[in-house]
Each structure stands twice: as C-alpha cells, then as structure tokens.
Design a protein around this motif. Structure first.
Motif, PDB file in Angstrom:
ATOM      1  N   MET A  48      -9.001  73.131 122.335  1.00 52.68           N
ATOM      2  CA  MET A  48      -8.077  73.620 121.307  1.00 52.68           C
ATOM      3  C   MET A  48      -7.126  72.509 120.833  1.00 52.68           C
ATOM      4  O   MET A  48      -6.895  72.341 119.634  1.00 52.68           O
ATOM      5  CB  MET A  48      -7.271  74.806 121.848  1.00 52.68           C
ATOM      6  N   LEU A  49      -6.562  71.766 121.787  1.00 44.92           N
ATOM      7  CA  LEU A  49      -5.638  70.687 121.431  1.00 44.92           C
ATOM      8  C   LEU A  49      -6.331  69.643 120.558  1.00 44.92           C
ATOM      9  O   LEU A  49      -5.763  69.171 119.570  1.00 44.92           O
ATOM     10  CB  LEU A  49      -5.071  70.031 122.692  1.00 44.92           C
ATOM     11  N   ASN A  50      -7.565  69.284 120.936  1.00 41.53           N
ATOM     12  CA  ASN A  50      -8.300  68.297 120.149  1.00 41.53           C
ATOM     13  C   ASN A  50      -8.499  68.761 118.717  1.00 41.53           C
ATOM     14  O   ASN A  50      -8.397  67.965 117.773  1.00 41.53           O
ATOM     15  CB  ASN A  50      -9.657  67.995 120.795  1.00 41.53           C
TER      16      ASN A  50
ATOM     17  N   GLN B  26       0.539  71.429 132.033  1.00 40.67           N
ATOM     18  CA  GLN B  26       0.606  71.343 130.567  1.00 40.67           C
ATOM     19  C   GLN B  26       0.913  69.901 130.127  1.00 40.67           C
ATOM     20  O   GLN B  26       1.893  69.311 130.582  1.00 40.67           O
ATOM     21  CB  GLN B  26       1.679  72.280 130.028  1.00 40.67           C
ATOM     22  N   PRO B  27       0.100  69.336 129.238  1.00 45.08           N
ATOM     23  CA  PRO B  27       0.357  67.970 128.776  1.00 45.08           C
ATOM     24  C   PRO B  27       1.486  67.921 127.748  1.00 45.08           C
ATOM     25  O   PRO B  27       1.641  68.831 126.935  1.00 45.08           O
ATOM     26  CB  PRO B  27      -0.974  67.563 128.133  1.00 45.08           C
ATOM     27  N   ILE B  28       2.263  66.868 127.833  1.00 42.15           N
ATOM     28  CA  ILE B  28       3.330  66.627 126.864  1.00 42.15           C
ATOM     29  C   ILE B  28       3.013  65.322 126.143  1.00 42.15           C
ATOM     30  O   ILE B  28       2.886  64.271 126.771  1.00 42.15           O
ATOM     31  CB  ILE B  28       4.708  66.535 127.538  1.00 42.15           C
TER      32      ILE B  28
ATOM     33  N   ALA C 160       0.872  74.163 125.667  1.00 43.37           N
ATOM     34  CA  ALA C 160       0.723  72.960 124.849  1.00 43.37           C
ATOM     35  C   ALA C 160       0.005  73.246 123.535  1.00 43.37           C
ATOM     36  O   ALA C 160       0.351  72.677 122.497  1.00 43.37           O
ATOM     37  CB  ALA C 160      -0.022  71.888 125.640  1.00 43.37           C
ATOM     38  N   ALA C 161      -0.995  74.129 123.550  1.00 40.43           N
ATOM     39  CA  ALA C 161      -1.755  74.411 122.326  1.00 40.43           C
ATOM     40  C   ALA C 161      -0.873  75.075 121.270  1.00 40.43           C
ATOM     41  O   ALA C 161      -0.848  74.641 120.111  1.00 40.43           O
ATOM     42  CB  ALA C 161      -2.960  75.295 122.649  1.00 40.43           C
ATOM     43  N   VAL C 162      -0.142  76.110 121.663  1.00 38.56           N
ATOM     44  CA  VAL C 162       0.742  76.807 120.716  1.00 38.56           C
ATOM     45  C   VAL C 162       1.835  75.856 120.241  1.00 38.56           C
ATOM     46  O   VAL C 162       2.165  75.802 119.047  1.00 38.56           O
ATOM     47  CB  VAL C 162       1.361  78.061 121.362  1.00 38.56           C
ATOM     48  N   THR C 163       2.381  75.089 121.171  1.00 41.04           N
ATOM     49  CA  THR C 163       3.432  74.120 120.832  1.00 41.04           C
ATOM     50  C   THR C 163       2.974  73.157 119.754  1.00 41.04           C
ATOM     51  O   THR C 163       3.651  72.960 118.738  1.00 41.04           O
ATOM     52  CB  THR C 163       3.843  73.324 122.085  1.00 41.04           C
TER      53      THR C 163
END
Length: 200
Positions: free
Chosen positions: A1-3, A60-62, A173-176
């Motif tokens: 999702m992040l990608n 969670q990655p920042i 992280a994804a929503v952020t």
C-alpha cells in the motif's frame, strides 16, 4: 500500500512539475511553482525507495526525509505567499526563518522516537503559530483565499503528525502518508494553480 501511495505521489508531482515548468515563471522571474513540485517529486522518489526511515515499536515506518524536503518546498511557498500579500524586507525574512524552524524541528520530531520528540513538536508548533499570525495579519487585495489555504492546508499537517506513528500512533503509516499526499496536492499543486489565476 505504501509503495502505491508513494508511486502515485511520484507520478502526480512528475506531471505537475512538467506542467509548471511549461507554464513559465512568476513575475519575479523565479519559477517557484516548478521548484516546489520538483522538490516534492524528489521527496516521493526517496520515500518510494524506502530508504532513510525509522521504525516505531509498533512496527510502523516513519519517512522522516519528508520534513527535510518540506523545509525547502514550504519556504518557497511562503515566499510566494509573501509576494501575494506584499510582504517584503524584514517581514519576508521573518516568514522564511519561521518556516525553516517549523520544518526543521518537524524533521527532528519525526526522526526521534523518544519523548524528546514532543519538545521538538512544541517548538515547531510555537513557530507555526507565530508564522500564521504574521501571515494572516497582513491584508492585501486578492489574497483573502490564502487564509482558507492556511487553515485547510498547512494547519492539518501537525494534526496528522500527532495522530500518526510520529505522535500518538492512532493511525498507521499507510493512512498517514495517504493524508500527506492529499495535503501535498492541495498545498503545492492546487495552491500554485490558484496563484497563477491571480496573475502573481
């Protein structure tokens, strides 16, 4: 999702960079709209690569590099806002260094997983309040829309920061990063299109 989110940001800002480059320069001869978009594009490329991150205890990655790129892009945006409102000289310098303080301390807060991050966040927030007060206190013809831009654009960033893994961790992280992408589109692309319509 992040990608996917970062890839979308990469593509969107590649298109906007191309558009603003072709559209030309503002009246001071600096194509700041292009520079803002291009700096943001590079930021999304770096985040898409997934390097230079920290990971919270919750896993969670920042992506803290975002705030370093904001230091440049948001300073350019503030110069545009100052031009629109006719702020020059010492007033402009004050807006520039307050913006730099907001973003650099935001970077420090995002990079630090200890309680010290809240000290950086408070410093950033105080600088931001001073910045907003300064910007909104200056009235200029054709600049009323900037108030809504500040309220519904810039002010949402620290709210997301608090809710995100950088703060209380209430959202992942994804929503952020999806929220940050939407905010980036509004504050960097929509703003510069509107600015172009004002003839600045």
């Amino acid at each position: 999702m992040l990608n996917l989110i970062f890839l979308a940001g990469l593509l969107i800002f590649a298109v906007s960079s191309t558009y603003f480059y072709i559209a030309g320069t503002n009246k001071n001869g600096l194509n700041s709209a292009f520079l803002v978009s291009f700096v943001t594009l590079i930021s999304y490329v770096l985040m898409w690569q997934g390097v230079l991150t920290v990971v919270t205890e919750a896993g969670q990655p920042i992506f803290w590099t975002r705030w370093l790129f904001y230091a440049l892009s948001c300073t350019l945006l503030m110069v545009e806002i100052a031009q629109l409102k006719g702020i020059k000289g010492g007033g402009l310098v004050q807006l520039v260094y307050l913006t730099a303080i907001v973003m650099f301390t935001g970077f420090l807060a995002a990079r630090d997983l200890t309680a010290i991050r809240w000290v950086h966040f408070v410093i950033s927030s105080v600088a931001y309040v001073l910045l907003v007060i300064k910007v909104l206190s200056v009235k200029a013809p054709g600049s009323r829309w900037v108030s809504s831009y500040i309220y519904f654009g810039w002010t949402v960033f620290p709210i997301v920061f608090v809710l995100a893994p950088t703060g209380l961790g209430l959202i992942g992280a994804a929503v952020t990063n999806l929220l940050y992408l939407l905010l980036d589109i509004y504050t960097k692309i929509v703003f510069n299109i509107q600015l172009g319509r004002t003839g600045t």
